[in-house]
Design an enzyme around this catalytic site. Structure first.
Site, mmCIF file in Angstrom:
data_model
loop_
_atom_site.group_PDB
_atom_site.id
_atom_site.type_symbol
_atom_site.label_atom_id
_atom_site.label_comp_id
_atom_site.label_asym_id
_atom_site.label_seq_id
_atom_site.Cartn_x
_atom_site.Cartn_y
_atom_site.Cartn_z
ATOM 1 N N ARG A 51 20.123 -23.225 7.771
ATOM 2 C CA ARG A 51 19.433 -24.454 8.189
ATOM 3 C C ARG A 51 19.456 -25.558 7.147
ATOM 4 O O ARG A 51 19.738 -26.709 7.456
ATOM 5 C CB ARG A 51 17.967 -24.162 8.530
ATOM 6 N N THR A 52 19.122 -25.216 5.915
ATOM 7 C CA THR A 52 18.951 -26.288 4.930
ATOM 8 C C THR A 52 20.280 -27.005 4.696
ATOM 9 O O THR A 52 20.362 -28.236 4.777
ATOM 10 C CB THR A 52 18.366 -25.732 3.614
ATOM 11 N N LYS A 80 33.459 -19.049 -12.888
ATOM 12 C CA LYS A 80 34.221 -18.991 -14.151
ATOM 13 C C LYS A 80 33.308 -19.180 -15.350
ATOM 14 O O LYS A 80 33.763 -19.256 -16.487
ATOM 15 C CB LYS A 80 35.277 -20.101 -14.174
ATOM 16 N N ARG A 101 20.847 -25.925 -4.069
ATOM 17 C CA ARG A 101 20.037 -24.698 -3.979
ATOM 18 C C ARG A 101 20.542 -23.726 -5.040
ATOM 19 O O ARG A 101 21.757 -23.546 -5.186
ATOM 20 C CB ARG A 101 20.173 -24.070 -2.598
ATOM 21 N N HIS A 129 10.466 -25.632 -2.558
ATOM 22 C CA HIS A 129 11.435 -26.017 -1.522
ATOM 23 C C HIS A 129 10.890 -27.266 -0.822
ATOM 24 O O HIS A 129 10.443 -27.212 0.317
ATOM 25 C CB HIS A 129 11.602 -24.849 -0.547
HETATM 26 C C1 NCD Z 1 13.610 -20.523 3.502
HETATM 27 C C2 NCD Z 1 14.151 -20.525 2.083
HETATM 28 O O1 NCD Z 1 15.368 -20.580 1.880
HETATM 29 O O2 NCD Z 1 13.318 -20.491 1.204
HETATM 30 N N1 NCD Z 1 14.569 -20.850 4.452
HETATM 31 C C3 NCD Z 1 14.825 -22.170 4.723
HETATM 32 O O3 NCD Z 1 15.214 -22.922 3.861
HETATM 33 N N2 NCD Z 1 14.600 -22.603 5.970
HETATM 34 C C4 NCD Z 1 12.837 -19.313 3.831
HETATM 35 C C5 NCD Z 1 13.474 -17.975 3.643
HETATM 36 O O4 NCD Z 1 14.618 -17.849 3.201
HETATM 37 O O5 NCD Z 1 12.779 -17.005 3.964
#
Ligand code: NCD
Length: 304
Positions: A51-52, A80, A101, A129
């Protein structure tokens, strides 16, 4: 130039403006469809995501911009041995803004020190997040019609769940919010988050059984047990099915409850709950794209 590393980097007024902008994009998508012409977003994902990453990319495309990036560390020069700082310095030569991320807490903050373009923290380890929080806030505002006077329950892995930490930090700034934390002892909200609540005199309770409190909640925020952050697999296996929200438990809940989940779901919500009108988590996915459009516009100072 602004980065978004922690939800507290934004004032409540700025959050309101972002949510208003997201709602305007929902109503008038055409007005925004070319505003990012010639701009590029890089998505640097050193950890898995559906999703993100895809909502950031879809958001940039819907605004008429372009995207580039990688979706796993092993396909980048990190494999590397390149440092995150060198990676973002490099990528800033190709892109106007970066969403990152990383499994290490603080990695996007460290990267921001050397990065000449805005960095968005798209999840750093078990820490923060902030863009999921913007998604959650838009969802709560649309589903409940307000962001104050709410009893909000968080259920599951409150220790490693970064979306939980960021959402608590955001919701505690609204009026008349009460928190109910539902977790096994091993997965309680970290002390540094509880201390912030105590310091501000904000009420919270901690319980172990969802059935005992579900009937008191306006919002229920379910989470997955974060397998990848456990030190040992046995402990994960013991705790993974601590909570399952099913039709029976939904019977005990208020008729106007809003059930949110950042997703992915593993076992913690029965698929039978999906057709209950109180299940908001797939609408929440959609809102995430619009709020990220609003955020990209803000950080790149693009107006229509
Ligand atoms: C979450 C995350 O990555 O922290 N997912 C997301 O970004 N929608 C929650 C999760 O991974 O449980």
């Amino acid at each position: 130039m602004r980065h978004l590393l922690d939800i507290r980097d934004l004032s409540l007024e700025e959050i309101d403006q972002l949510l208003d902008r997201a709602e305007d994009i929902i109503e008038n998508p055409k007005k925004y469809s070319e505003c990012m012409h010639g701009k590029k977003l890089a998505t640097l994902f050193f950890e898995p995501s559906t999703r993100t990453r895809l909502s950031f990319e879809a958001a940039m495309m819907e605004l008429g911009g372009n995207v580039l990036g990688f979706s796993e560390a092993k396909s980048s020069s990190a494999a590397k041995g390149e440092s995150v700082a060198d990676t973002v310095r490099t990528v800033s030569c190709y892109a106007d803004i970066i969403a990152m991320r990383h499994p290490r807490e603080g990695a996007p903050t460290a990267a921001a020190q050397v990065c000449p373009v805005p960095i968005i923290n798209a999840g750093d380890g078990g820490h923060n997040h902030p863009t999921q929080t913007l998604t959650d806030l838009l969802t709560i505002r649309r589903e409940k019609g307000r962001l104050n006077q709410l009893v909000i329950g968080f259920c599951g892995d409150l220790k490693f769940g970064r979306t939980v930490h960021s959402l608590i930090h955001a919701m505690m700034r609204y009026e008349d919010i009460r928190f109910v934390f539902i977790s096994p002892k091993e997965l309680r909200v970290p002390d540094y988050v509880l201390e912030t609540l105590q310091k501000h005199g904000i009420g919270y309770t901690e319980v172990e059984k969802l059935e005992d409190v579900i009937g008191t909640l306006d919002v229920l925020y379910m989470t997955r047990v974060q397998r990848e952050r456990f030190f040992n697999e046995e402990e994960y296996l013991r705790l993974k099915d601590s909570y399952v929200l099913d039709l029976e438990k939904m019977e005990l809940a208020r008729k106007d409850l809003a059930v949110l989940h950042p997703l992915p779901r593993v076992n913690e919500i029965s698929v039978k709950v999906d057709s209950d009108p109180r299940a908001c988590y797939f609408r929440q996915v959609l809102y995430g794209k619009f709020v990220r459009e609003a955020l990209l516009m803000k950080l790149l100072e693009v107006e229509v």
